[in-house]
Write a protein that holds these residues in place. Structure first.
Motif, PDB file in Angstrom:
ATOM      1  N   MET A 227       0.852  -1.177   0.000  1.00  0.00           N
ATOM      2  CA  MET A 227       0.000   0.000   0.000  1.00  0.00           C
ATOM      3  C   MET A 227       0.894   1.236   0.000  1.00  0.00           C
ATOM      4  N   SER A 228       0.590   2.201  -0.820  1.00  0.00           N
ATOM      5  CA  SER A 228       1.413   3.403  -0.894  1.00  0.00           C
ATOM      6  C   SER A 228       1.038   4.382   0.218  1.00  0.00           C
ATOM      7  N   ARG A 229       2.027   5.161   0.618  1.00  0.00           N
ATOM      8  CA  ARG A 229       1.791   6.176   1.639  1.00  0.00           C
ATOM      9  C   ARG A 229       1.157   7.398   0.996  1.00  0.00           C
ATOM     10  N   LYS A 230       0.363   8.107   1.784  1.00  0.00           N
ATOM     11  CA  LYS A 230      -0.323   9.316   1.327  1.00  0.00           C
ATOM     12  C   LYS A 230       0.064  10.484   2.220  1.00  0.00           C
ATOM     13  N   THR A 231      -0.132  11.679   1.708  1.00  0.00           N
ATOM     14  CA  THR A 231       0.059  12.894   2.492  1.00  0.00           C
ATOM     15  C   THR A 231      -1.150  13.793   2.326  1.00  0.00           C
ATOM     16  N   MET A 232      -1.363  14.643   3.328  1.00  0.00           N
ATOM     17  CA  MET A 232      -2.365  15.699   3.268  1.00  0.00           C
ATOM     18  C   MET A 232      -1.688  16.930   3.824  1.00  0.00           C
ATOM     19  N   ASP A 233      -1.585  17.976   3.022  1.00  0.00           N
ATOM     20  CA  ASP A 233      -0.878  19.194   3.394  1.00  0.00           C
ATOM     21  C   ASP A 233      -1.896  20.315   3.551  1.00  0.00           C
ATOM     22  N   CYS A 234      -2.044  20.834   4.774  1.00  0.00           N
ATOM     23  CA  CYS A 234      -3.021  21.897   5.041  1.00  0.00           C
ATOM     24  C   CYS A 234      -2.745  23.160   4.231  1.00  0.00           C
ATOM     25  N   ARG A 235      -1.502  23.373   3.819  1.00  0.00           N
ATOM     26  CA  ARG A 235      -1.188  24.567   3.030  1.00  0.00           C
ATOM     27  C   ARG A 235      -1.910  24.564   1.687  1.00  0.00           C
ATOM     28  N   LYS A 236      -2.384  23.395   1.252  1.00  0.00           N
ATOM     29  CA  LYS A 236      -3.081  23.289  -0.031  1.00  0.00           C
ATOM     30  C   LYS A 236      -4.592  23.392   0.120  1.00  0.00           C
ATOM     31  N   ALA A 237      -5.060  23.554   1.346  1.00  0.00           N
ATOM     32  CA  ALA A 237      -6.499  23.662   1.613  1.00  0.00           C
ATOM     33  C   ALA A 237      -6.829  25.098   2.000  1.00  0.00           C
ATOM     34  N   PRO A 238      -8.040  25.541   1.676  1.00  0.00           N
ATOM     35  CA  PRO A 238      -8.434  26.889   2.099  1.00  0.00           C
ATOM     36  C   PRO A 238      -8.426  26.978   3.618  1.00  0.00           C
ATOM     37  N   SER A 239      -7.796  28.049   4.164  1.00  0.00           N
ATOM     38  CA  SER A 239      -7.694  28.171   5.610  1.00  0.00           C
ATOM     39  C   SER A 239      -7.518  29.630   6.003  1.00  0.00           C
ATOM     40  N   ASP A 240      -8.224  30.037   7.045  1.00  0.00           N
ATOM     41  CA  ASP A 240      -8.070  31.384   7.589  1.00  0.00           C
ATOM     42  C   ASP A 240      -6.880  31.481   8.529  1.00  0.00           C
ATOM     43  N   ILE A 241      -6.420  30.339   9.056  1.00  0.00           N
ATOM     44  CA  ILE A 241      -5.341  30.372  10.042  1.00  0.00           C
ATOM     45  C   ILE A 241      -3.978  30.058   9.426  1.00  0.00           C
ATOM     46  N   HIS A 242      -3.922  29.851   8.132  1.00  0.00           N
ATOM     47  CA  HIS A 242      -2.668  29.573   7.420  1.00  0.00           C
ATOM     48  C   HIS A 242      -1.907  28.414   8.053  1.00  0.00           C
ATOM     49  N   CYS A 243      -2.602  27.324   8.253  1.00  0.00           N
ATOM     50  CA  CYS A 243      -2.047  26.125   8.869  1.00  0.00           C
ATOM     51  C   CYS A 243      -0.983  25.509   7.960  1.00  0.00           C
ATOM     52  N   THR A 244       0.089  25.012   8.558  1.00  0.00           N
ATOM     53  CA  THR A 244       1.172  24.404   7.792  1.00  0.00           C
ATOM     54  C   THR A 244       1.344  22.919   8.086  1.00  0.00           C
ATOM     55  N   LEU A 245       0.369  22.310   8.761  1.00  0.00           N
ATOM     56  CA  LEU A 245       0.473  20.897   9.123  1.00  0.00           C
ATOM     57  C   LEU A 245       0.472  20.014   7.882  1.00  0.00           C
ATOM     58  N   THR A 246       1.359  19.020   7.884  1.00  0.00           N
ATOM     59  CA  THR A 246       1.358  17.977   6.865  1.00  0.00           C
ATOM     60  C   THR A 246       1.257  16.645   7.588  1.00  0.00           C
ATOM     61  N   ILE A 247       0.365  15.787   7.115  1.00  0.00           N
ATOM     62  CA  ILE A 247       0.149  14.477   7.708  1.00  0.00           C
ATOM     63  C   ILE A 247       0.557  13.445   6.666  1.00  0.00           C
ATOM     64  N   SER A 248       1.288  12.410   7.077  1.00  0.00           N
ATOM     65  CA  SER A 248       1.639  11.355   6.133  1.00  0.00           C
ATOM     66  C   SER A 248       1.527   9.999   6.805  1.00  0.00           C
ATOM     67  N   GLY A 249       1.217   9.000   6.001  1.00  0.00           N
ATOM     68  CA  GLY A 249       1.080   7.636   6.496  1.00  0.00           C
ATOM     69  C   GLY A 249       0.235   6.830   5.531  1.00  0.00           C
ATOM     70  N   GLU A 250      -0.311   5.732   6.022  1.00  0.00           N
ATOM     71  CA  GLU A 250      -1.210   4.923   5.200  1.00  0.00           C
ATOM     72  C   GLU A 250      -2.487   5.718   4.950  1.00  0.00           C
ATOM     73  N   GLU A 251      -3.139   5.478   3.830  1.00  0.00           N
ATOM     74  CA  GLU A 251      -4.263   6.312   3.396  1.00  0.00           C
ATOM     75  C   GLU A 251      -5.343   6.472   4.455  1.00  0.00           C
ATOM     76  N   ASP A 252      -5.796   5.385   5.060  1.00  0.00           N
ATOM     77  CA  ASP A 252      -6.866   5.489   6.062  1.00  0.00           C
ATOM     78  C   ASP A 252      -6.423   6.302   7.280  1.00  0.00           C
ATOM     79  N   GLU A 253      -5.158   6.127   7.697  1.00  0.00           N
ATOM     80  CA  GLU A 253      -4.635   6.884   8.835  1.00  0.00           C
ATOM     81  C   GLU A 253      -4.632   8.381   8.538  1.00  0.00           C
ATOM     82  N   VAL A 254      -4.139   8.735   7.359  1.00  0.00           N
ATOM     83  CA  VAL A 254      -4.048  10.146   6.982  1.00  0.00           C
ATOM     84  C   VAL A 254      -5.441  10.748   6.848  1.00  0.00           C
ATOM     85  N   PHE A 255      -6.337  10.035   6.210  1.00  0.00           N
ATOM     86  CA  PHE A 255      -7.697  10.535   6.018  1.00  0.00           C
ATOM     87  C   PHE A 255      -8.368  10.793   7.364  1.00  0.00           C
ATOM     88  N   ASN A 256      -8.325   9.812   8.261  1.00  0.00           N
ATOM     89  CA  ASN A 256      -8.973   9.971   9.569  1.00  0.00           C
ATOM     90  C   ASN A 256      -8.333  11.088  10.386  1.00  0.00           C
TER      91      ASN A 256
END
Length: 80
Positions: free
Chosen positions: A1-30
């Motif tokens: 299974m490939s690892r996934k990332t979700m980068d808050c900098r790519k999402a609309p945000s008023d607080i300019h969040c810089t969090l990046t989450i990486s791991g297995e797809e279900d872990e990152v999604f949740n």
């Protein structure tokens, strides 16, 4: 299974969040859904989950990760 990332900098945000989450797809999604609700005040809805699912990306392989490191012999203390 490939690892996934979700980068808050790519999402609309008023607080300019810089969090990046990486791991297995279900872990990152949740984790991303929980983060969006707790840190950004979003309602956990089908629309939020759809947006987050669309922001998941394949993780880029990092140099050196997954490769065996060469073993070094322990150094003996010098006795001068």
């Amino acid at each position: 299974m490939s690892r996934k990332t979700m980068d808050c900098r790519k999402a609309p945000s008023d607080i300019h969040c810089t969090l990046t989450i990486s791991g297995e797809e279900d872990e990152v999604f949740n984790a991303a859904v929980a983060h969006a609700v707790s840190a950004h005040g979003h309602e956990d809805s089908a629309e939020l989950r759809e947006m987050i699912r669309g922001l998941l990306e394949d993780e880029e392989p990092s140099a050196g990760i997954g490769r065996a490191m060469p073993m070094q012999e322990p150094q003996q203390p010098s006795r001068h």
